[in-house]
Design an enzyme around this catalytic site. Structure first.
Site, short mmCIF file in Angstrom:
data_model
loop_
_atom_site.label_atom_id
_atom_site.label_comp_id
_atom_site.label_asym_id
_atom_site.label_seq_id
_atom_site.Cartn_x
_atom_site.Cartn_y
_atom_site.Cartn_z
N PRO A 70 2.02 -3.87 1.77
CA PRO A 70 1.08 -3.39 2.78
C PRO A 70 -0.31 -3.27 2.17
O PRO A 70 -0.44 -2.92 0.99
CB PRO A 70 1.64 -2.00 3.13
CG PRO A 70 3.06 -2.02 2.68
CD PRO A 70 3.09 -2.92 1.49
N CYS A 71 -1.34 -3.62 2.92
CA CYS A 71 -2.67 -3.73 2.29
C CYS A 71 -3.79 -3.05 3.06
O CYS A 71 -4.94 -3.14 2.67
CB CYS A 71 -3.06 -5.20 2.17
SG CYS A 71 -3.78 -5.85 3.66
#
Ligand SMILES: C[S@@+](CC[C@H](N)C(=O)[O-])C[C@H]1O[C@@H](n2cnc3c(N)ncnc32)[C@H](O)[C@@H]1O
Length: 347
Positions: A87-88
């Site tokens: 996840p970013c």
């Protein structure tokens, strides 16, 4: 007989296993055979029990359910390839000189977890996957820093944005793959896969269930539609959200369970009736084969399937990585023999 080389994979953020299934291969989708690749998954991890339940129903390996931040690297078995769609969404590139990646909240830390495992386990290759938005995050400042951070782990890094519909998937999902190689020759030899269906992508009509078999619960009520018809949202809905059956589908998200007539996710209009996709249709749009089991609650299925990397796209990427690894290994195996020959002549 020469023993066939098998490459081991440790998979982080495994979800329901889209990336893992693609990496392993050995399945059919839309009448095409995606051959078994020389891969053995030795570890998978996700902190979401409902995703792990789907994973466990489909793989012989059990998904380890834990928060990656609490898993010491030494608990992860050695492996040749590390995979993960981290996840970013929460990187901050605060005013610094030189600029560095920070994180605004807990989710932003997960990228650093992948780097931690890479530094400790030193796999031959890592394959990271993310949304296209990662390229423009933080006014385009985050992505070069992400690549730099991976390079600083001691890897030669390359990346590309791939459109799933160009690779046999009936969906326009665009994803960024960041791939790092420990060995410079493998890096030099690696090429991202060439599109297979650029001019003739698979279309939605090929993967929809038979309309007469769709349960009533997937249709939006007449009342909800009538309500919406009175609002300005109605025109925009028909333009953007209702999917053309003769094209690949727009990108599916992870919140399809909550899809309502007022939301923004793709929906269907068939025989004058509006409906949402069934979990099996979502699985097919993501290129999961029919053999992929879909156990558990609908909400969890929509989330895990919507989050997944299309297995067919991942198969193409892994196949290219493996080809480069095998090519270089074969060359290296030949080289010492020549050296030996030269030495023999010198003696
Ligand atoms: C984009 S999805 C991965 C999809 C998967 N690669 C696939 O192809 O099916 C990201 C996954 O990361 C998991 N995740 C998020 N935070 C995590 C954490 N702290 N520890 C472990 N897993 C986490 C989520 O539950 C989610 O399944």
């Amino acid at each position: 007989m020469k023993k066939k080389q098998i490459y081991t994979i440790a998979s982080l953020f495994s979800g329901c296993g889209g990336m893992d299934l693609g990496a392993e291969g050995g399945f059919q989708f839309l009448h095409k055979n995606y051959k078994k690749l020389p891969i053995k998954i030795v570890y998978s991890l996700d902190w979401e029990p409902s995703a792990a339940k789907i994973y466990d129903a489909n793989f012989s390996l059990k998904c380890h359910v834990a928060d990656i931040r609490n898993v010491p690297s030494k608990q992860i078995p050695n492996h040749d390839i590390l995979t993960g769609g981290f996840p970013c969404q929460s990187f901050s590139v605060v005013a610094q000189n030189p600029k560095r990646l920070g994180y605004k909240d807990e989710k932003g830390k997960l990228f650093f977890e992948m780097c931690r495992v890479i530094r400790s386990k030193k796999p031959k290759v890592f394959i990271a996957e993310n949304v296209k938005g990662i390229l423009s995050a933080n006014k385009k400042e985050a992505f070069p820093l992400i690549v730099k951070e991976f390079e600083n782990c001691g890897y030669y890094v390359t990346y590309a944005t791939l459109n799933s519909s160009h690779f046999g998937v009936p969906q326009k999902r665009e994803r960024v793959f960041i791939i790092g190689f420990k060995n410079k020759s493998v890096f030099d030899d690696f090429k991202f896969p060439e599109p297979t269906t650029f001019n003739k992508p698979p279309i939605l009509a090929q993967v929809l269930e038979n309309e007469s078999e769709i349960d009533n619960k997937y249709y939006f009520s007449e009342r909800a539609i009538a309500g919406l018809q009175k609002t300005k949202h109605f025109t925009s809905m028909n333009k953007g959200r209702v999917q053309s059956l003769d094209k690949p589908c727009n990108t599916l998200g992870a919140h399809l369970a909550k899809v309502s007539i007022n939301s923004t996710d793709p929906i269907l209009l068939i025989n004058n009736r509006y409906r949402m996709f069934t979990p099996r249709e979502v699985a097919r749009i993501q290129s999961f084969p029919e053999s992929f089991k879909l156990p558990g609650a609908k909400t969890a299925l929509y989330r895990a399937l919507g989050n997944a990397v299309p297995p067919v796209l991942m198969w193409e990427v892994t196949n290219s990585v493996i080809e480069a690894m095998i090519q270089v290994k074969n060359l290296e195996q030949k080289r010492p023999r020549y050296k030996q020959l030269e030495l023999d002549l010198l003696v």
